[in-house]
Motif scaffolding. Structure first.
Motif, PDB file in Angstrom:
ATOM      1  N   VAL A   1       0.856  -1.319  -0.048  1.00 38.09           N
ATOM      2  CA  VAL A   1      -0.105   0.004   0.126  1.00 38.09           C
ATOM      3  C   VAL A   1       0.977   1.401   0.019  1.00 38.09           C
ATOM      4  O   VAL A   1       1.764   1.245   0.761  1.00 38.09           O
ATOM      5  N   GLY A   2       0.726   2.049  -1.064  1.00 40.82           N
ATOM      6  CA  GLY A   2       1.298   3.543  -0.888  1.00 40.82           C
ATOM      7  C   GLY A   2       2.710   3.328  -1.557  1.00 40.82           C
ATOM      8  O   GLY A   2       3.456   4.163  -1.653  1.00 40.82           O
ATOM      9  N   ASP A   3       3.176   2.221  -2.115  1.00 44.11           N
ATOM     10  CA  ASP A   3       4.357   1.772  -2.593  1.00 44.11           C
ATOM     11  C   ASP A   3       4.730   2.793  -3.779  1.00 44.11           C
ATOM     12  O   ASP A   3       4.505   3.131  -4.822  1.00 44.11           O
ATOM     13  N   ASP A   4       6.119   3.249  -3.354  1.00 50.00           N
ATOM     14  CA  ASP A   4       6.457   4.445  -4.368  1.00 50.00           C
ATOM     15  C   ASP A   4       6.133   5.662  -4.425  1.00 50.00           C
ATOM     16  O   ASP A   4       6.180   6.452  -5.267  1.00 50.00           O
ATOM     17  N   TRP A   5       5.227   5.803  -3.462  1.00 52.31           N
ATOM     18  CA  TRP A   5       4.458   7.155  -3.579  1.00 52.31           C
ATOM     19  C   TRP A   5       5.113   8.428  -3.612  1.00 52.31           C
ATOM     20  O   TRP A   5       5.117   9.277  -4.854  1.00 52.31           O
ATOM     21  N   ASP A   6       6.253   8.539  -2.913  1.00 51.39           N
ATOM     22  CA  ASP A   6       7.256   9.737  -2.920  1.00 51.39           C
ATOM     23  C   ASP A   6       7.922   9.981  -4.529  1.00 51.39           C
ATOM     24  O   ASP A   6       8.022  10.940  -5.057  1.00 51.39           O
ATOM     25  N   GLU A   7       8.389   8.671  -4.815  1.00 50.07           N
ATOM     26  CA  GLU A   7       9.174   8.727  -6.211  1.00 50.07           C
ATOM     27  C   GLU A   7       8.197   9.093  -7.185  1.00 50.07           C
ATOM     28  O   GLU A   7       8.253   9.699  -8.351  1.00 50.07           O
ATOM     29  N   VAL A   8       7.051   8.527  -7.230  1.00 50.64           N
ATOM     30  CA  VAL A   8       6.026   8.944  -8.421  1.00 50.64           C
ATOM     31  C   VAL A   8       5.587  10.284  -8.265  1.00 50.64           C
ATOM     32  O   VAL A   8       5.584  11.034  -9.426  1.00 50.64           O
ATOM     33  N   ALA A   9       5.371  10.905  -7.040  1.00 47.09           N
ATOM     34  CA  ALA A   9       5.362  12.241  -7.046  1.00 47.09           C
ATOM     35  C   ALA A   9       6.377  13.038  -7.632  1.00 47.09           C
ATOM     36  O   ALA A   9       6.130  14.205  -8.332  1.00 47.09           O
ATOM     37  N   ALA A  10       7.614  12.761  -7.337  1.00 51.26           N
ATOM     38  CA  ALA A  10       8.733  13.609  -7.651  1.00 51.26           C
ATOM     39  C   ALA A  10       8.771  13.334  -9.181  1.00 51.26           C
ATOM     40  O   ALA A  10       9.136  14.667  -9.990  1.00 51.26           O
TER      41      ALA A  10
END
Length: 268
Positions: A236-245
Motif C-alpha cells: 500500500v502506497g508503494d513508491d508514492w514519493d518517487e511517483v510524486a517527484a
C-alpha cells in the motif's frame, strides 16, 4: 496529502489479506485516503463464479460493498476509506455492468482492460511467432479498447494503461500512433489515468505507464492519480514519493483522487 486508490484483498482469489488489513496498512504508511478497489465479478456470465482465482463471485459483491461501507464509518477521522471497484471493460457488456454499478454508492470506478482480442494481456504466449505487423495490430486493438473505455462514461480512472507489457517488456517498443490517439481522447474527456506501481512486480519492472507515456499524457492534459495495485498489504502506497517527484519533473502540478465520483485535486 497521501492517497492510494488501487488495492485488492482476499476475495479476488489472488491477493492476500482482508480489507481491514489494507486500511490498517494505509494508516501505517501515512495515508490520509485509501481506496478499496477489488476486481469486479464477471457480471455478464450466467455463472456465479466464472473465473475463480481472478475475481470474486457475483454473490459476494454486495457483501464486499457492505464491508467497505462499514469500514468507512468505523475509520472515519483516522483515514478516509473510499468505495471503489476495478472493473473489467467489455464493450459488448457495458450496459450490464453499468446497471449493476448504478445500485451502489461508489466513490470511483477504475476501468481496466485485462482481455484484449479474447486473450489475457498477461498471457506470455500471445506474442509468440507474431510478425511486426501483427504485433502492431495487437497493440492497436488494446488501445482501441482503452479508448472505448474512456468514451464509455463508466469510469473516473483508467487502470494500468500499458500493462500489456507486464510479461512482454518489448511491448513498449512496438511503434503505433494508437497510444497518442488514445491519450488525446482521454485528455479531451478528462478521465484520469493511474500511475500504477505494480509493474515492478512483473517482468517489465517499473511502473505503468512508462515514463515516455506519462510525458505524452502531460502533453495531452491527461489528469493523473495514484494506485499501488497492492495485492499484499505491505505494498500500500508503494513508491508514492518517487511517483510524486517524477510527475513534478514532467511538469504536473497536481493529481487527483475521487470521492462521490468528484475529483479532489491535490498539489504535488
Amino acid at each position: 496529502m497521501k492517497f492510494d486508490l488501487h488495492t485488492h484483498h482476499e476475495r479476488c482469489g489472488h491477493a492476500v489479506g482482508t480489507i481491514r488489513d489494507y486500511v490498517e496498512a494505509g494508516i501505517r504508511h501515512g495515508l490520509q485516503v485509501i481506496g478499496i478497489s477489488d476486481h469486479s465479478p464477471y457480471f455478464a456470465s450466467p455463472e456465479d463464479h466464472a473465473q475463480p482465482g481472478i475475481t470474486m463471485p457475483k454473490s459476494e459483491f454486495a457483501r464486499y460493498i457492505d464491508e467497505v461501507l462499514k469500514l468507512k464509518a468505523e475509520y472515519a477521522g483516522r483515514i478516509d476509506v473510499l468505495l471503489g471497484v476495478e472493473s473489467d471493460f467489455f464493450p459488448e457488456h457495458a450496459e450490464v455492468y453499468k446497471a449493476v454499478y448504478a445500485q451502489y454508492p461508489f466513490d470511483y470506478i477504475i476501468g481496466s482492460v485485462h482481455l484484449s482480442g479474447g486473450v489475457s494481456i498477461f498471457n506470455r504466449k500471445r506474442w509468440k511467432g507474431l510478425s511486426e505487423a501483427e504485433q502492431v495490430e495487437q497493440k492497436n486493438i488494446y488501445y482501441d479498447l482503452i479508448e472505448q473505455s474512456a468514451r464509455s462514461g463508466m469510469f473516473q480512472i483508467l487502470g494500468h494503461i500499458d500493462a500489456m507489457r507486464g510479461f512482454y517488456p518489448a511491448f513498449a517498443d512496438i511503434k503505433t500512433e494508437a497510444v497518442d490517439r488514445t491519450l488525446k481522447v482521454i485528455g479531451e474527456i478528462g478521465v484520469a489515468i493511474e500511475i500504477n506501481t505494480s509493474g515492478k512486480t512483473k517482468d517489465c519492472g517499473g511502473w505503468y505507464p512508462i515514463h515516455e507515456v506519462l510525458e505524452r499524457a502531460f502533453h495531452f492534459n491527461v489528469p493523473v492519480t495514484f494506485g499501488s495495485d497492492a495485492h499484499v498489504p505491505d505494498r500500500v502506497g508503494d513508491d508514492w514519493d518517487e511517483v510524486a517527484a517524477t510527475l513534478k519533473g514532467i511538469g504536473y502540478k497536481e493529481w487527483v483522487y475521487f470521492k462521490e465520483k468528484r475529483p479532489h485535486r491535490v498539489a504535488l
